[in-house]
Design a protein around this motif. Structure first.
Motif: not given
Length: 226
Positions: A203-208
């Motif tokens: 989730l956070e990698e996709g957000t970045k």
């Protein structure tokens, strides 16, 4: 009496000053850096702020209310709910920030306010109404947005989910059985997200990837033929 005289008479008196109110809250924060909620007094706050007690009572009915508003003035700006992130990532970042803040001054004051509220229900009621309900409403809004985006595979009850996310933070704060540190933040958030069927890392990698500004690529200049 003329109308003009009435207007003049009504205007007599010192209007409430927002600058004075702000200084009273700042003075309260300064005192709370070295003293407990239980030990400070209205007299002490007035002396620190350079005002009379009557000035304080214009805005607040008790010391506890001054302390709660001083806490909010100091704390809320440091623990905002990110509005530039997708809901799941915003919740994760907010929790990390909250845990970091509760490990220090903010947590000590919250614990003392809750402790004082055990013997004085009015304090606890005011803390809920002035701080907790507003913050919880923001969290509920973000969780609802997350659910509506269908990014939470597991069916959830929003109020219970909110308790599940924030309850362990307050338990560590009040009981002190474990530290409020980065390891706890990461383990706790990862665990709750895994129960929801969400991979926090993905989730956070996709957000970045989505929020990272793209580098501009200029086409190389064509060389003229020799």
């Amino acid at each position: 009496m003329t109308a003009s005289a009435t207007i003049v008479r009504r205007s007599v008196g010192r209007p409430r000053s927002e600058a004075t109110r702000t200084e009273i809250l700042a003075a309260t924060v300064r005192l709370l850096e070295t003293q407990s909620v239980q030990s400070i007094t209205i007299e002490g706050i007035a002396r620190e702020a350079g005002v009379g007690k009557a000035t304080i009572y214009r805005w607040w009915d008790s010391k506890a209310l001054v302390v709660i508003d001083a806490f909010m003035e100091h704390h809320l700006v440091k623990t905002p709910m990110p509005r530039d992130l997708p809901p799941g990532a915003a919740i994760a970042q907010h929790l990390r920030t909250l845990i970091r803040e509760y490990a220090g001054w903010s947590g000590r004051i919250v614990a003392q306010i809750i402790a004082e509220g055990q013997s004085d229900p009015t304090v606890l009621r005011e803390f809920r109404e002035r701080f907790h309900y507003g913050r919880r409403a923001v969290v509920r809004e973000v969780l609802e947005a997350w659910r509506q985006e269908s990014n939470i595979p597991v069916p959830t009850h929003i109020e219970t989910l909110s308790d599940l996310l924030y309850g362990p933070v307050y338990m560590r704060l009040l009981l002190g059985h474990g530290p409020l540190d980065a390891d706890f933040a990461n383990n706790h958030i990862n665990y709750v997200f895994s129960l929801l069927g969400v991979d926090l890392k993905l989730l956070e990698e996709g957000t970045k990837r989505v929020t990272q500004p793209r580098a501009s690529h200029k086409a190389p200049a064509k060389r003229s033929a020799a």
